[in-house]
Scaffold this motif. Structure first.
Motif, mmCIF file in Angstrom:
data_model
loop_
_atom_site.group_PDB
_atom_site.id
_atom_site.type_symbol
_atom_site.label_atom_id
_atom_site.label_comp_id
_atom_site.label_asym_id
_atom_site.label_seq_id
_atom_site.Cartn_x
_atom_site.Cartn_y
_atom_site.Cartn_z
ATOM 1 N N ASN A 88 -6.623 4.881 -1.331
ATOM 2 C CA ASN A 88 -6.086 4.139 -0.204
ATOM 3 C C ASN A 88 -6.454 4.786 1.132
ATOM 4 O OD1 ASN A 88 -3.127 3.470 1.465
ATOM 5 N ND2 ASN A 88 -4.338 1.810 0.607
ATOM 6 N N ALA B 82 2.453 0.055 -4.569
ATOM 7 C CA ALA B 82 1.295 0.592 -5.283
ATOM 8 C C ALA B 82 1.462 2.058 -5.687
ATOM 9 C CB ALA B 82 0.026 0.402 -4.445
ATOM 10 N N TYR C 32 -4.438 7.378 -6.479
ATOM 11 C CA TYR C 32 -4.269 6.163 -5.683
ATOM 12 C C TYR C 32 -4.224 6.467 -4.189
ATOM 13 C CZ TYR C 32 -2.395 2.290 -3.182
ATOM 14 O OH TYR C 32 -2.240 1.324 -2.221
ATOM 15 N N ASP D 76 -10.592 0.245 -3.555
ATOM 16 C CA ASP D 76 -9.242 -0.011 -3.071
ATOM 17 C C ASP D 76 -8.796 -1.424 -3.443
ATOM 18 O OD1 ASP D 76 -6.974 0.934 -1.168
ATOM 19 O OD2 ASP D 76 -7.515 -1.045 -0.394
ATOM 20 N N ASP E 208 0.806 -1.222 0.000
ATOM 21 C CA ASP E 208 0.000 0.000 0.000
ATOM 22 C C ASP E 208 0.837 1.270 0.000
ATOM 23 O OD1 ASP E 208 -2.032 -1.790 0.160
ATOM 24 O OD2 ASP E 208 -2.757 -1.193 2.131
ATOM 25 N N ALA F 82 -7.762 -1.174 -7.083
ATOM 26 C CA ALA F 82 -6.531 -0.402 -7.276
ATOM 27 C C ALA F 82 -5.291 -1.161 -6.814
ATOM 28 C CB ALA F 82 -6.632 0.933 -6.548
ATOM 29 N N ASN F 83 -5.453 -2.050 -5.835
ATOM 30 C CA ASN F 83 -4.308 -2.778 -5.280
ATOM 31 C C ASN F 83 -4.162 -4.192 -5.832
ATOM 32 O OD1 ASN F 83 -2.874 -1.137 -3.155
ATOM 33 N ND2 ASN F 83 -4.974 -0.896 -2.447
ATOM 34 N N TRP G 67 1.334 3.155 -9.631
ATOM 35 C CA TRP G 67 0.362 4.084 -10.221
ATOM 36 C C TRP G 67 1.019 5.355 -10.726
ATOM 37 C CZ3 TRP G 67 -3.830 2.523 -12.188
ATOM 38 C CH2 TRP G 67 -4.473 1.399 -11.670
#
Length: 377
Positions: free
Chosen positions: A236, A216, A232, A260, A212, A263-264, A220
């Motif tokens: 998060n 990530a 992002y 989330d 995280d 995105a992860n 991004w």
């Protein structure tokens, strides 16, 4: 017939960059003919897929940003005065949550309000990234804000320092000190934790936040430049604040939590692979065990993403993570991840930090390798 193509003056280069109509002189057999050529206008897609990603100075930007993070961390001397960008995002989320998350509303209405909150917060963060991206596009001398932004939003040193503080507190002040230190980085009730519980909590936080907070954001940024990394971090932060499965946020934070997860999805799996590679080349760690544990135990975690890093850490260090634990007044009876020992100490936290450091070094290399394969340095 002789052709000679030349620009009328150096200003044309500036005009061409911004899509303005420019004049060119074409000499054909000594006769000057002026041509009016309209340069191609930049498209919206060109802006959303920014130059600083695959086709820009990715190597220099990332190296400078990662060096800044390694030296200055979270820039406490600066953001203690003006507030950290993630704190700005958190304040905006809290402002909307206080006004829109009303218990007298129906569940579908709270779901809609939460989605609207999430989209507005993400849009504001992305707009801020867009401003930074525009300033950076003006030329090399204007790229400093972008380098600073990336350095601030990739939390390598900050995460290391917080986890190391737990180890130091356990060694110096015992369980009481460890509980206080670990309460800064986890949501579970520290009053119920013994030394093993404190150590597991610290290592789990290190593993999950490696994705995280490190992998990530960098991922991004490579994909979407400043807009991507800012969007992002908003996603998060939304998940960490309102993406909880309790009565207050079950519906209001559901959209943020699912977003989330999306995105992860890719970064979490990259993070797991990076940890396995780090374990293979590190001391007192096993890359083979990390890989096998990740593939077998990642699915035991309730999160579709967090299990990959935790399982890789557990296998690499030959320990067991997760298991039964308490969050506030709620007892969670999760299975253990990994088949190793669960009676951990501050020494195991230090081992985990060495694995984390090696993983960060590998993680810093993959975007550079990707760029070399894609367009070359």
């Amino acid at each position: 017939m002789k052709f000679l193509y030349q620009t009328q003056n150096p200003v044309a280069n500036f005009q061409h960059q911004f899509g303005l109509r420019i004049h060119h002189v074409i000499l054909i057999d000594g006769l000057a003919i002026t041509a009016h050529i309209a340069a191609m206008e930049p498209t919206f897609t060109d802006f959303l897929i920014p130059e600083p990603a695959f086709f820009g100075p990715l190597f220099s930007m990332l190296v400078l940003a990662l060096l800044l993070d390694a030296v200055f961390g979270d820039f406490p001397w600066l953001f203690s005065r003006i507030g950290h960008p993630v704190v700005w995002i958190g304040n905006l989320i809290a402002w909307f949550e206080r006004r829109l998350n009303r218990t007298d509303r129906s569940n579908p209405d709270r779901l809609l309000r939460g989605a609207v909150t999430s989209l507005i917060v993400i849009a504001v963060a992305a707009a801020f990234g867009g401003v930074v991206q525009f300033v950076s596009s003006l030329g090399d001398v204007f790229r400093a804000p972008e380098v600073l932004l990336v350095a601030v939003l990739i939390a390598q040193k900050g995460l290391y320092q917080h986890v190391k503080a737990v180890s130091n507190a356990l060694k110096k002040d015992g369980i009481a000190g460890g509980r206080k230190a670990v309460s800064m980085i986890v949501g579970r009730n520290p009053d119920t934790l013994d030394e093993a519980g404190i150590s597991r909590a610290a290592i789990e936080s290190c593993a999950e936040n490696f994705s995280d907070g490190v992998v990530a954001p960098l991922f991004w940024y490579v994909v979407g430049g400043p807009i991507g990394i800012c969007a992002y971090k908003a996603i998060n932060t939304l998940d960490s604040m309102i993406g909880h499965r309790n009565e207050r946020y079950l519906y209001f934070g559901r959209f943020a939590a699912r977003l989330d997860d999306v995105a992860n999805f890719i970064p979490a799996r990259i993070a797991g692979g990076v940890i396995c590679l780090a374990a293979a080349i590190g001391k007192m760690t096993s890359g083979k065990a990390a890989w096998h544990t990740m593939m077998s135990d990642a699915k035991k975690h309730k999160s579709p993403n967090a299990g990959w890093q935790e399982a890789a850490f557990a296998g690499a260090l030959e320990i067991a993570l997760a298991g039964p634990r308490q969050y506030g007044s709620e007892m969670v009876d999760d299975p253990y991840i990994g088949n190793g020992r669960s009676d951990l100490t501050a020494f195991d936290i230090d081992r985990a930090l060495r694995l984390f450091t090696t993983s960060c070094l590998i993680n810093a290399a993959w975007p550079i390798v990707l760029k070399v394969l894609w367009v070359g340095l």
